[in-house]
Design a protein around this motif. Sequence first.
Motif, short mmCIF file in Angstrom:
data_model
loop_
_atom_site.label_atom_id
_atom_site.label_comp_id
_atom_site.label_asym_id
_atom_site.label_seq_id
_atom_site.Cartn_x
_atom_site.Cartn_y
_atom_site.Cartn_z
N ALA A 180 -3.26 -11.34 -5.81
CA ALA A 180 -3.98 -10.23 -6.41
C ALA A 180 -3.56 -8.89 -5.82
O ALA A 180 -3.92 -7.85 -6.34
CB ALA A 180 -5.48 -10.42 -6.22
N GLY A 181 -2.81 -8.91 -4.74
CA GLY A 181 -2.36 -7.67 -4.12
C GLY A 181 -1.86 -7.95 -2.72
O GLY A 181 -1.74 -9.10 -2.30
N PHE A 182 -1.58 -6.86 -2.01
CA PHE A 182 -1.08 -6.96 -0.65
C PHE A 182 -2.09 -6.30 0.27
O PHE A 182 -2.66 -5.27 -0.07
CB PHE A 182 0.28 -6.28 -0.54
N SER A 183 -2.31 -6.89 1.42
CA SER A 183 -3.26 -6.36 2.39
C SER A 183 -2.56 -6.34 3.74
O SER A 183 -2.29 -7.40 4.31
CB SER A 183 -4.49 -7.26 2.44
N GLY A 184 -2.25 -5.15 4.22
CA GLY A 184 -1.47 -5.06 5.46
C GLY A 184 -0.13 -5.73 5.25
O GLY A 184 0.61 -5.38 4.34
N ASN A 185 0.15 -6.73 6.05
CA ASN A 185 1.40 -7.47 5.91
C ASN A 185 1.19 -8.81 5.22
O ASN A 185 2.02 -9.69 5.32
CB ASN A 185 2.04 -7.70 7.28
N GLY A 186 0.06 -8.95 4.50
CA GLY A 186 -0.24 -10.23 3.88
C GLY A 186 -0.39 -10.16 2.38
O GLY A 186 -0.42 -9.10 1.76
#
Length: 123
Positions: free
Chosen positions: A15-21
């Motif tokens: 669903a998207g990117f969060s920090g490096n994840g």
Amino acid sequence: MRVTRDPLAPGPIVAGFSGNGFRVGEIAYPALLLSPDWHEDWAPPPLDALTVEALAGLIAERPEFILIGTGATLRRPPQALVRALEDRNIDVEVLNSRTAARDWGVLRGEGRQIGAALYPLDA
């Protein structure tokens, strides 16, 4: 960034990117395996040591092909891995991990039976 998909395609979606994840639902995973029916956190080996054993769960699903997201930049996986997958009639598409995650959503929206192995975004 937010990634969307066709709501008719079942299964997990990045669903998207969060920090490096990679965010699937409310959880961010540093590295990720995806199939049309499941996803799981993944502790990948170094790319040059990637083997079919590290992808066994995906291979068992008999996908058309496997997207390999190689991290921040495009790098080639071992030729022995590519040959071993092709010997099983599984093609390989190699991309950087952000592009692989986006393509996952598009291809699943088309109903494609694929797998994905996504290395960390900062790798």
